[in-house]
Design a protein around this motif. Structure first.
Motif, PDB file in Angstrom:
ATOM      1  N   TYR A 464       0.587  -1.343   0.190  1.00  0.00           N
ATOM      2  CA  TYR A 464       0.055  -0.007  -0.663  1.00  0.00           C
ATOM      3  C   TYR A 464       1.086   1.534   0.260  1.00  0.00           C
ATOM      4  O   TYR A 464       0.113   2.601   0.418  1.00  0.00           O
ATOM      5  N   GLU A 465       2.026   1.053  -0.774  1.00  0.00           N
ATOM      6  CA  GLU A 465       2.792   2.439  -0.645  1.00  0.00           C
ATOM      7  C   GLU A 465       2.196   3.822  -0.931  1.00  0.00           C
ATOM      8  O   GLU A 465       2.224   4.806  -0.853  1.00  0.00           O
ATOM      9  N   ASN A 466       1.661   3.165  -2.886  1.00  0.00           N
ATOM     10  CA  ASN A 466       0.998   4.435  -3.054  1.00  0.00           C
ATOM     11  C   ASN A 466      -0.344   4.607  -3.120  1.00  0.00           C
ATOM     12  O   ASN A 466      -0.908   5.464  -4.000  1.00  0.00           O
ATOM     13  N   ARG A 467      -0.913   4.026  -1.528  1.00  0.00           N
ATOM     14  CA  ARG A 467      -2.150   4.017  -0.919  1.00  0.00           C
ATOM     15  C   ARG A 467      -2.135   5.006   0.081  1.00  0.00           C
ATOM     16  O   ARG A 467      -3.278   5.443   1.026  1.00  0.00           O
ATOM     17  N   LYS A 468      -0.847   5.140   0.433  1.00  0.00           N
ATOM     18  CA  LYS A 468      -1.315   5.874   2.208  1.00  0.00           C
ATOM     19  C   LYS A 468      -1.326   6.986   2.103  1.00  0.00           C
ATOM     20  O   LYS A 468      -1.374   8.137   1.333  1.00  0.00           O
ATOM     21  N   LEU A 469      -2.001   7.016   3.463  1.00  0.00           N
ATOM     22  CA  LEU A 469      -2.753   9.346   3.595  1.00  0.00           C
ATOM     23  C   LEU A 469      -2.626   9.281   4.469  1.00  0.00           C
ATOM     24  O   LEU A 469      -2.167   8.310   5.772  1.00  0.00           O
ATOM     25  N   GLN A 470      -1.792  10.211   5.081  1.00  0.00           N
ATOM     26  CA  GLN A 470      -1.587  11.269   5.908  1.00  0.00           C
ATOM     27  C   GLN A 470      -3.118  10.753   7.917  1.00  0.00           C
ATOM     28  O   GLN A 470      -4.111  10.955   7.161  1.00  0.00           O
ATOM     29  N   ALA A 471      -2.764  10.804   8.706  1.00  0.00           N
ATOM     30  CA  ALA A 471      -3.511  10.210   9.679  1.00  0.00           C
ATOM     31  C   ALA A 471      -5.205  11.314   9.611  1.00  0.00           C
ATOM     32  O   ALA A 471      -6.211  10.813   9.677  1.00  0.00           O
TER      33      ALA A 471
END
Length: 626
Positions: A464-471
């Motif tokens: 999910y490296e290209n799906r990460k979101l900030q909290a």
């Protein structure tokens, strides 16, 4: 307090399973996260052209400075450049790429969240480009083989880095947009069946993991069920693997919404290579035969120009639709912009409120006429999504294929990205999973796992490296995320270090989603109760064992630092922990074959060896990245 990010040596411990209790609505707060730091083994951010090793270990590169310039290289690779840090694939910036910076790469991961605008390169592929000049060993049989033999040069991929291990005292929340695509797995399979290792940048771990059915129980009353299981890691001492699975509600074929479909089919000259157009035609035929009389199909084709092949026609007249598909022939260049514009115009004329309105783009992902950059097409797609017309992309072919473009178009268009390497894959997508393929049950779906710092000391999300979101983006309804179709499931795998003195729950799984036509998100929350933790990895369920196999295989293929101490034989032995009813399923048998195939082809050396031998890997005492 500064955030600490660890370059721990996990491999990819993953598993999980076991249906948990009822989800409850709740509220959560967010705070501004601290920017992570970066190791000197990072990938350069921007558009890199990765030199892929062929199966004999040879590197492909421009043969002269003029050739290098013509191919988009800033200059031919020098001897110094050839000695890249072991932590990053051999990569060189194209002329348009920004200067590399620390803080955006391999140890930490520099992927962008879904929906965030970033450089995709031109539609012709000026994104990360993996070059391999060695001809492939393909097959012509669409049922049992793949496409005909073809060169695999000019394949465009983007490497998003590898997630770090995070200290929960600094950031207990792991947040990402869902991804139910599995194009990366079928792409890897296509490479292996041609006798080549896939390009490392082509392997997205979550898409390999999500290519398999883990048998989650469908929810009975809620829109999602949440499943989890954990056990000691088989390859990272002192850590556990945690598997979290989400299953969407199922919709019977008879209850599926009517569909207004427009096929936009690439008939350019490149589609004649390796039987690509023929595979597209047979795949679309499978889909048409599953439609009912309430559905309509229109067809647009494009080469140098776009043209309407078939006005929207009800599926009652299947023969007319199939004849139009069969009559397609290759011609000219690739004007994807014109094709999509005409396709959207056709879909707009028959826009049906309360129905599924979708454009299905079938292409080898390369455009060389019209707007070859992404911005114009992405703008069109974003505008049409707001009107209720989504897009799914179906990729075919090897040799000149743009994986980056096809994924971005589907992401922007609230659809799915499929790669079809053989007719059996088309049957899986368009026959076996038709309701999920066509009908979205939730959009902008985000997952946030909140670990209790008193129970979980550290964690690493695998993939999910290209799906990460900030909290804080988890509760921001303006942030685009992923879509889930009827009956689809999403699986996420973590490595976690537990505080053995605690018996409290590990944390909480949170899901935010919107209704398919809604604008305000809803929240589901469920505790990760301690009972999901098994005493040994031998006690894991077969579905979780399978997820461990899939994730280890993907990490191995992409050359992850965390996979150094796992061999292909280790992965093959893991199959023996899977019960026969699961192990003998056709897709699992195929996975085992692919692991063996990769073992025989993989001649790579340990690129991290100069950082220390495998025997001295310490999974806990690792440097803090500055």
């Amino acid at each position: 307090m500064k955030r600490r990010t660890y370059t721990l040596l996990p491999l990819l411990c993953l598993p999980a399973f076991s249906v948990m209790g009822c989800a409850q609505d709740s509220q959560e707060k967010s705070e501004e996260p601290v920017a992570a730091t970066q190791a000197d083994t990072d990938l350069d951010e921007g558009e890199n052209r990765v030199l892929a090793e062929s199966s004999d270990g040879a590197k492909s590169r421009p043969q002269s400075e003029s050739a290098a310039t013509a191919q988009g290289w800033a200059s031919p690779p020098t001897a110094a450049e050839a000695e890249d840090a072991p932590g990053k694939p051999r990569a060189f910036r194209s002329k348009a790429a920004p200067a590399p910076r620390r803080g955006a790469g391999y140890g930490i991961g520099n992927g962008r969240a879904k929906g965030e605008e970033g450089s995709m390169g031109s539609m012709g592929g000026k994104g990360d480009k993996t070059l391999s000049r060695r001809p492939a060993d393909g097959f012509g049989d669409m049922e049992t083989g793949i496409l005909s033999p073809t060169r695999t040069a000019d394949m465009y991929f983007k490497h998003y880095g590898v997630n770090p291990t995070v200290d929960t005292e600094e950031e207990p929340r792991s947040t990402f947009a869902v991804d139910v695509d599995n194009a990366s797995y079928t792409m890897a399979r296509s490479f292996l069946d041609r006798g080549q290792l896939p390009a490392e940048a082509a392997v997205r771990v979550e898409e390999v993991v999500n290519a398999f059915d883990y048998g989650y129980e469908a929810p009975s009353s809620s829109i999602f069920s949440i499943n989890a299981e954990a056990a000691p890691s088989p390859n990272r001492r002192g850590y556990h693997v945690l598997h979290v699975g989400v299953k969407g509600k199922e919709v019977a074929k008879s209850q599926r919404k009517a569909a207004n479909l427009v096929f936009v089919i690439d008939v350019s000259g490149s589609m004649s290579s390796g039987g690509r157009l023929q595979l597209v035609k047979r795949s679309m035929g499978l889909l048409v035969n599953q439609l009912n009389e309430a559905d309509t199909v229109g067809i647009v084709s494009y080469g140098s120009k776009a043209r309407e092949v078939l006005q929207p026609t009800t599926a009652h007249n299947k023969q007319r639709i199939l004849q139009a598909i069969e009559g397609l022939r290759t011609e000219g260049a690739t004007n994807a912009e014109a094709g999509l514009k005409l396709g959207y115009q056709m879909a707009s004329r028959r826009l049906r409120h309360g129905a599924v309105n979708r454009v299905i783009l079938c292409s080898d992902g390369v455009a060389n006429v019209g707007a070859t950059g992404p911005d114009t097409i992405l703008e069109i797609i974003g505008r049409e999504v707001k009107r209720g017309i989504t897009i799914s992309t179906v990729g075919v072919g090897m040799g000149n294929y743009n994986d980056v473009m096809m994924e971005r178009l589907a992401d922007k268009g609230n659809g799915n990205y499929y790669y079809i390497d053989k007719l059996a894959e088309a049957r899986r997508v368009f026959v076996d999973q038709l309701s999920g393929t066509l009908q979205v049950i939730a959009k902008d779906v985000k997952i946030q796992v909140v670990f209790d710092p008193t129970v979980v000391q550290r964690y690493r999300l695998i993939g999910y490296e290209n799906r990460k979101l900030q909290a804080q983006q988890f509760s921001d309804d303006r942030v685009d995320a992923g879509e889930i179709g009827a009956g689809h499931s999403v699986t996420a795998l973590y490595e976690i270090k537990l505080n053995s003195a605690s018996s409290a729950p590990l944390g909480t799984v949170r899901i935010r989603y919107k209704q398919p036509t809604g604008s305000t998100s809803q929240l589901i929350e469920q505790s990760l109760v301690r009972s999901v933790v098994r005493s040994s990895n031998d006690g894991l369920s077969s579905p979780t064992q399978l997820s461990l196999v899939a994730a280890q295989f993907a990490e191995k293929l992409r050359g992850s630092y965390w996979a150094r101490n796992v061999s292909y034989d280790d992965i093959l032995r893991r199959f023996e922990h899977i019960a026969p009813p699961v192990r003998q399923q056709a897709d699992v048998v195929e996975l085992r074959r692919l692991v063996r195939r990769a073992r025989d082809l993989d001649k790579r050396v340990d690129k991290f060896d100069r950082h220390g031998p495998i025997a001295r890997m310490d999974f806990d005492r690792v440097p803090v990245l500055r």
